[in-house]
Structure formats: C-alpha cells, structure tokens
Design an enzyme around this catalytic site. Structure first.
Site, short mmCIF file in Angstrom:
data_model
loop_
_atom_site.label_atom_id
_atom_site.label_comp_id
_atom_site.label_asym_id
_atom_site.label_seq_id
_atom_site.Cartn_x
_atom_site.Cartn_y
_atom_site.Cartn_z
N LYS A 167 18.21 70.40 -13.74
CA LYS A 167 18.87 71.16 -12.49
C LYS A 167 17.97 72.00 -11.86
O LYS A 167 17.63 72.15 -10.54
CB LYS A 167 20.25 71.47 -12.56
CG LYS A 167 21.12 70.23 -12.72
CD LYS A 167 22.51 70.96 -13.19
CE LYS A 167 23.54 69.63 -13.40
NZ LYS A 167 24.83 70.11 -14.34
N GLN B 67 27.89 74.81 -16.81
CA GLN B 67 27.78 73.66 -17.61
C GLN B 67 28.77 73.50 -18.54
O GLN B 67 29.25 74.17 -19.42
CB GLN B 67 26.35 73.60 -18.36
CG GLN B 67 25.72 72.45 -19.08
CD GLN B 67 25.63 71.32 -18.01
OE1 GLN B 67 24.96 71.28 -16.92
NE2 GLN B 67 26.27 69.98 -18.38
N ASP C 172 29.99 71.92 -7.45
CA ASP C 172 30.48 70.97 -8.24
C ASP C 172 31.54 70.16 -7.61
O ASP C 172 31.89 69.05 -7.91
CB ASP C 172 30.60 71.33 -9.59
CG ASP C 172 29.50 70.81 -10.69
OD1 ASP C 172 28.94 69.73 -10.24
OD2 ASP C 172 29.59 71.34 -11.86
#
Length: 282
Positions: free
Chosen positions: A53, A97, A120
């Site tokens: 990422k 994460q 997200d």
C-alpha cells in the site's frame, strides 16, 4: 470460445495513471495526499500488504507512512495513536491493518477512525451512509469489483446477480452497489438453500468466500460474468473460489486469481485517500 479475462492489473494501471494526474494537480495547490497505515504485530502477510500500500501510494505521488506497533500494544495505546492521526491535518487517510492481536477489539478501532479519514469505508457511520445512499467512502474491494464490471462494459440493469458470501467487507456492500446499479441481487451464504439453482440462472456471479473449488463449471450459465474475490493460499499458491480452468470454458468473462480483484482493492484505497484530501480542502 474461452472467456474474456478481466485483467485487474491492466485496469488498475489505467485507473492509477488518472489518479496520479489528479495528485499532481492537488500538489500544485500545495497539498500532498497522505495515507498512514498502522500495523500491530509481525504477521508476515500483513507486513507485505502494508508495504505494498505504501509503495503504491508513493508511486502515484502521494506521501505514505507506516506506524509499526508491537504485538503486545494495548487497545488504549492503539486508540490514542489513532486519535493523534485524526487530529493531524497532514494525514488524509488512516488504515489499520487487520487482523489485530486478540487484546484489541476491532470494532472499537473502526469506530475510533474519524469518518472523514476512514478510507477503508468500515467506520459504522460510513457504512450507514452507504446504505442511506449518502456520499461516503465505499469499501475498497466492492468499489474495485464495480470498476472491473464498468471497465468491461457489463450492463447490470435488470441482470440476475448472485453474490456468494455476506461479510461486511465485501458481500453485503457489493450487493448494495449492484442493487444501486439496478441489478436483481441474490445474496447467498452457508445457510442458503438451492444455491446451485440460483447460480445456474445468474448472469453475473461474485464469489467472496475464501473456499477454493466452490464455483465449478456445472453451476455456471453459458456466457456468465465471473468475479472471483477468493484468495486462499493452497500449497504456497494464491487460489480463488472459482475453478478457473473449467469455468473459463463456459463463462463470458472472468477475473483471474491473482491479478483480478486484488490490484483494484489497493487502487481504491488510493482513490479514497485522494477523495479525502480533496474533501479536506473544501
């Protein structure tokens, strides 16, 4: 005739080229979009995702940082770290994460991320906005799936679509997006009856279960579009839910694993980060 391969890498590359141009325009105004990722612990797969990422963000001109916390980090310490990022005007997108160590409640973490920095799209406020039809950050894998279908010129209006798997991360939000595109959606799961009958009449099948061998040739209608979101490691190799070789003989179009939905998921994290930076200016 073999199925058309929906190449996620190619679609993602084209999409990222456009994002890079928009990032440059924003930087010309003195704003560099920033994605900050928090990683707790030393899970190898998670470390790899996080590094990927960061690299992807930097490649299109964004800035990106990783905050790596110890496996033994307390929930309170993690929430405090998120708070700092919520209050930092230079940070536009925040990702934590998962999976997280057992001492940390994932729900509390998702609730703590400021909705305007939740790239997200998992904060309950953003999920609520999605279902209310209000502008929000859409979860990245569902958004990536819709981009693949759009890129392949697949008209969803009035089509029968089966979504296998009802997770809050993929199954449920993609069912909502497909419904918004005027498809007729059946959400299938482990308690569904007559799953095969539903699949056999579906024009599009999205499988997001993580169960290799789930979708076989005999349940796929001739010419159907297959989107495989499964990613399970089998004998050291990433494998989808769909038996690719045999299903591609009958399908009209199909996503491979790897190289299908995966590249679009990270692309949509970048898309949402850019959106967050733009909204912060407004």
């Amino acid at each position: 005739m073999p199925a058309k391969v929906l190449d996620g890498k190619k679609i993602a590359a084209d999409y990222r080229a456009n994002l890079a141009q928009e990032v440059e325009q924003l930087k010309a105004k003195g704003v560099t979009p920033n994605l900050t990722v928090i990683l707790v612990g030393n899970d190898g797969a998670s470390q790899s995702y996080v590094n990927n990422k960061k690299k992807s963000a930097e490649k299109i001109g964004m800035s990106s940082s990783i905050i790596h916390l110890d496996e033994s980090t307390t929930e309170a310490a993690l929430l405090e770290e998120i708070d700092k990022l919520n209050n930092d005007d230079n940070v536009h997108g925040i990702l934590v994460q998962v999976p997280l160590p057992k001492q940390i409640d994932e729900t509390k973490v998702l609730e703590k991320i400021a909705p305007e920095k939740d790239v997200d799209g998992f904060n309950p406020i953003n999920i609520g906005r999605l279902y209310a039809g209000v502008e929000t950050y859409i979860p990245c894998t569902p958004l990536g799936i819709m981009e693949i279908l759009k890129h392949a010129d697949i008209d969803l209006e009035g089509k029968d679509v089966a979504v296998i798997g009802r997770s809050h991360i993929v199954g449920q939000p993609v069912a909502k997006l497909l419904t918004d595109a005027n498809a007729t959606v059946t959400l299938l799961h482990s308690r569904s009856k007559d799953m095969d009958a539903v699949l056999k009449r579906s024009d599009v099948i999205v499988s997001a279960v993580g169960k290799p061998g789930l979708v076989t040739k005999d349940v796929v209608k001739q010419g159907a579009v297959i989107v495989d979101v499964g990613n399970t490691v089998v004998d050291g190799k990433l494998t989808g839910d769909v038996v690719y070789d045999e299903v591609s003989e009958v399908a009209g179009a199909i996503t491979p694993v790897p190289g299908g939905v995966g590249p679009l998921t990270i692309t949509m994290v970048l898309n949402n980060t850019l959106l967050a930076a733009k909204r912060a200016q407004q």
